[in-house]
Write a protein that holds these residues in place. Structure first.
Motif, PDB file in Angstrom:
ATOM      1  N   ARG A  78       0.830  -1.206   0.000  1.00 51.23           N
ATOM      2  CA  ARG A  78       0.000   0.000   0.000  1.00 51.23           C
ATOM      3  C   ARG A  78       0.861   1.252   0.000  1.00 51.23           C
ATOM      4  N   GLY A  79       0.387   2.250  -0.753  1.00 51.50           N
ATOM      5  CA  GLY A  79       1.165   3.477  -0.881  1.00 51.50           C
ATOM      6  C   GLY A  79       1.998   3.463  -2.157  1.00 51.50           C
ATOM      7  N   LYS A  80       2.209   2.250  -2.710  1.00 49.93           N
ATOM      8  CA  LYS A  80       2.924   2.153  -3.980  1.00 49.93           C
ATOM      9  C   LYS A  80       1.918   1.997  -5.121  1.00 49.93           C
ATOM     10  N   ARG A  81       2.401   2.195  -6.328  1.00 49.47           N
ATOM     11  CA  ARG A  81       1.546   2.025  -7.499  1.00 49.47           C
ATOM     12  C   ARG A  81       1.238   0.534  -7.691  1.00 49.47           C
ATOM     13  N   ASN A  82       0.015   0.226  -8.029  1.00 53.79           N
ATOM     14  CA  ASN A  82      -0.372  -1.168  -8.262  1.00 53.79           C
ATOM     15  C   ASN A  82      -0.006  -1.585  -9.694  1.00 53.79           C
ATOM     16  N   ASP A  83       0.108  -2.893  -9.913  1.00 56.78           N
ATOM     17  CA  ASP A  83       0.312  -3.409 -11.270  1.00 56.78           C
ATOM     18  C   ASP A  83      -0.201  -4.851 -11.310  1.00 56.78           C
ATOM     19  N   PRO A  84      -0.451  -5.404 -12.513  1.00 55.46           N
ATOM     20  CA  PRO A  84      -1.098  -6.724 -12.623  1.00 55.46           C
ATOM     21  C   PRO A  84      -0.372  -7.881 -11.938  1.00 55.46           C
ATOM     22  N   SER A  85       0.954  -7.766 -11.707  1.00 54.66           N
ATOM     23  CA  SER A  85       1.662  -8.871 -11.032  1.00 54.66           C
ATOM     24  C   SER A  85       1.063  -9.129  -9.653  1.00 54.66           C
ATOM     25  N   LYS A  86       0.414  -8.110  -9.093  1.00 53.83           N
ATOM     26  CA  LYS A  86      -0.098  -8.231  -7.718  1.00 53.83           C
ATOM     27  C   LYS A  86      -1.398  -9.032  -7.629  1.00 53.83           C
ATOM     28  N   VAL A  87      -1.903  -9.492  -8.756  1.00 55.09           N
ATOM     29  CA  VAL A  87      -2.962 -10.512  -8.728  1.00 55.09           C
ATOM     30  C   VAL A  87      -2.452 -11.708  -7.924  1.00 55.09           C
ATOM     31  N   SER A  88      -1.139 -11.943  -8.037  1.00 58.79           N
ATOM     32  CA  SER A  88      -0.522 -13.057  -7.323  1.00 58.79           C
ATOM     33  C   SER A  88      -0.692 -12.908  -5.805  1.00 58.79           C
ATOM     34  N   ASN A  89      -0.529 -11.687  -5.289  1.00 63.87           N
ATOM     35  CA  ASN A  89      -0.706 -11.456  -3.845  1.00 63.87           C
ATOM     36  C   ASN A  89      -2.164 -11.584  -3.429  1.00 63.87           C
ATOM     37  N   ILE A  90      -3.058 -11.105  -4.287  1.00 59.55           N
ATOM     38  CA  ILE A  90      -4.485 -11.211  -4.004  1.00 59.55           C
ATOM     39  C   ILE A  90      -4.883 -12.690  -4.007  1.00 59.55           C
ATOM     40  N   ALA A  91      -4.316 -13.442  -4.954  1.00 62.45           N
ATOM     41  CA  ALA A  91      -4.577 -14.885  -5.017  1.00 62.45           C
ATOM     42  C   ALA A  91      -4.106 -15.578  -3.741  1.00 62.45           C
ATOM     43  N   ASP A  92      -2.901 -15.245  -3.285  1.00 64.81           N
ATOM     44  CA  ASP A  92      -2.385 -15.869  -2.054  1.00 64.81           C
ATOM     45  C   ASP A  92      -3.303 -15.584  -0.869  1.00 64.81           C
ATOM     46  N   PHE A  93      -3.773 -14.337  -0.789  1.00 61.47           N
ATOM     47  CA  PHE A  93      -4.671 -13.959   0.311  1.00 61.47           C
ATOM     48  C   PHE A  93      -5.953 -14.787   0.251  1.00 61.47           C
ATOM     49  N   LEU A  94      -6.492 -14.925  -0.958  1.00 60.26           N
ATOM     50  CA  LEU A  94      -7.743 -15.652  -1.145  1.00 60.26           C
ATOM     51  C   LEU A  94      -7.567 -17.155  -0.869  1.00 60.26           C
ATOM     52  N   CYS A  95      -6.415 -17.689  -1.255  1.00 60.45           N
ATOM     53  CA  CYS A  95      -6.128 -19.111  -1.006  1.00 60.45           C
ATOM     54  C   CYS A  95      -6.164 -19.401   0.489  1.00 60.45           C
ATOM     55  N   GLU A  96      -5.583 -18.491   1.260  1.00 59.62           N
ATOM     56  CA  GLU A  96      -5.558 -18.701   2.706  1.00 59.62           C
ATOM     57  C   GLU A  96      -6.962 -18.549   3.289  1.00 59.62           C
ATOM     58  N   LEU A  97      -7.681 -17.524   2.833  1.00 60.00           N
ATOM     59  CA  LEU A  97      -9.036 -17.262   3.327  1.00 60.00           C
ATOM     60  C   LEU A  97      -9.976 -18.427   3.034  1.00 60.00           C
ATOM     61  N   LYS A  98      -9.838 -19.002   1.826  1.00 58.50           N
ATOM     62  CA  LYS A  98     -10.768 -20.046   1.381  1.00 58.50           C
ATOM     63  C   LYS A  98     -10.177 -21.450   1.523  1.00 58.50           C
ATOM     64  N   ASN A  99      -8.933 -21.510   1.995  1.00 59.80           N
ATOM     65  CA  ASN A  99      -8.273 -22.789   2.199  1.00 59.80           C
ATOM     66  C   ASN A  99      -8.234 -23.651   0.922  1.00 59.80           C
ATOM     67  N   VAL A 100      -7.738 -23.034  -0.147  1.00 58.50           N
ATOM     68  CA  VAL A 100      -7.551 -23.773  -1.407  1.00 58.50           C
ATOM     69  C   VAL A 100      -6.125 -23.550  -1.906  1.00 58.50           C
ATOM     70  N   SER A 101      -5.677 -24.395  -2.819  1.00 61.16           N
ATOM     71  CA  SER A 101      -4.340 -24.232  -3.387  1.00 61.16           C
ATOM     72  C   SER A 101      -4.386 -23.183  -4.501  1.00 61.16           C
ATOM     73  N   ARG A 102      -3.208 -22.642  -4.843  1.00 60.94           N
ATOM     74  CA  ARG A 102      -3.130 -21.688  -5.961  1.00 60.94           C
ATOM     75  C   ARG A 102      -3.595 -22.346  -7.252  1.00 60.94           C
ATOM     76  N   GLU A 103      -3.262 -23.643  -7.395  1.00 61.17           N
ATOM     77  CA  GLU A 103      -3.647 -24.353  -8.621  1.00 61.17           C
ATOM     78  C   GLU A 103      -5.166 -24.398  -8.754  1.00 61.17           C
ATOM     79  N   SER A 104      -5.847 -24.757  -7.653  1.00 56.09           N
ATOM     80  CA  SER A 104      -7.309 -24.845  -7.808  1.00 56.09           C
ATOM     81  C   SER A 104      -7.944 -23.465  -7.927  1.00 56.09           C
ATOM     82  N   LEU A 105      -7.369 -22.451  -7.253  1.00 55.63           N
ATOM     83  CA  LEU A 105      -7.922 -21.099  -7.416  1.00 55.63           C
ATOM     84  C   LEU A 105      -7.772 -20.645  -8.872  1.00 55.63           C
ATOM     85  N   ALA A 106      -6.603 -20.912  -9.462  1.00 55.88           N
ATOM     86  CA  ALA A 106      -6.382 -20.533 -10.863  1.00 55.88           C
ATOM     87  C   ALA A 106      -7.359 -21.271 -11.770  1.00 55.88           C
ATOM     88  N   LYS A 107      -7.524 -22.564 -11.512  1.00 55.01           N
ATOM     89  CA  LYS A 107      -8.400 -23.373 -12.356  1.00 55.01           C
ATOM     90  C   LYS A 107      -9.841 -22.855 -12.292  1.00 55.01           C
TER      91      LYS A 107
END
Ligand code: NI
Length: 248
Positions: free
Chosen positions: A207-236
């Motif tokens: 936060r405080g820095k400019r966002n860019d599309p690579s940070k979908v990866s960080n949002i994905a990691d957050f969601l994986c932990e919240l929903k208890n799924v792997s990155r592979e299944s979230l991507a799928k």
């Protein structure tokens, strides 16, 4: 591999778009839908489509309601058939700065919804402090799409999902003191797509820095932990969701 379903990769924010695209790919984000907001940015969207990773959205944002011209709508209609224009947006209603131009906003929104219906295109919706009017307008047209930067209640989420809309989740979910994670926790992943809204809404811990599309990866990691799924299944799952709505 992930898709950033909503970003604004324009020259006024980024010196070198190809550097941004390569960084995204290094983080497992290999597709990006760049959303236009006005005449100028819609033209810029068209100029980016020769890059393999880039798909486009054309639309007039509600905040442009006082500035847009008829030729900007004609430009959208003229380019709608391009194979890499996959959605109409970002369009919608925004009453954050007041409701004085509410009627004009609704007219602009519904003109674009009618265009999407006519050409069988999905829509990407911006709705801020305007949920009821957004739902009323959407119900008049046979359209489906994504509620970009969804941040409403579970009740609102259910209404949109019943109407066949997906919810766009971005860095907002990582913000502290934000109840969006409690809402998303209750929602089946089959209703969710990932986005950054770059250059805005940078996720924690950037936060405080400019966002860019690579940070979908960080949002994905957050969601994986919240929903208890792997990155592979979230991507799928999210890629299947995208395929249901977008022709990409
Ligand atoms: Ni946006």
């Amino acid at each position: 591999m992930f898709c950033d379903t909503h970003c604004h990769l324009f020259q006024e924010y980024y010196e070198d778009i190809d550097v941004v695209i390569n960084l995204a790919k290094e983080h497992g984000v290999n597709r990006m839908i760049v959303a236009g907001c006005d005449g100028k940015s819609n033209e810029e969207v068209m100029s980016l489509l020769d890059r393999t990773e880039i798909y486009g959205a054309l639309g007039i944002h509600p905040e442009e309601v006082e500035n847009y011209q008829e030729k900007d709508l004609a430009f959208i209609e003229k380019n709608i058939a391009h194979e890499k224009i996959v959605v109409i947006g970002e369009i919608g209603l925004d009453y954050h700065y007041g409701k004085e131009n509410k009627e004009a906003q609704i007219k602009l929104f519904e003109t674009q919804l009618a265009m999407a219906e006519k050409y069988h295109m999905p829509v990407v919706i911006h709705s801020r402090e305007a949920t009821l009017d957004t739902i009323t307008s959407l119900k008049k047209y046979k359209v489906k799409g994504v509620i970009h930067s969804f941040s409403g209640s579970l009740e609102t989420a259910k209404i949109y999902m019943e109407m066949g809309f997906l919810l766009g989740v971005n860095g907002v979910i990582t913000f502290k003191n934000c109840n969006l994670k409690d809402v998303i926790k209750e929602i089946d992943l089959h209703n969710i797509v990932l986005e950054t809204d770059s250059p805005y809404l940078t996720p924690v811990p950037f936060r405080g820095k400019r966002n860019d599309p690579s940070k979908v990866s960080n949002i994905a990691d957050f969601l994986c932990e919240l929903k208890n799924v792997s990155r592979e299944s979230l991507a799928k799952i999210t890629n299947e969701n995208i395929k249901r709505i977008f022709d990409i």
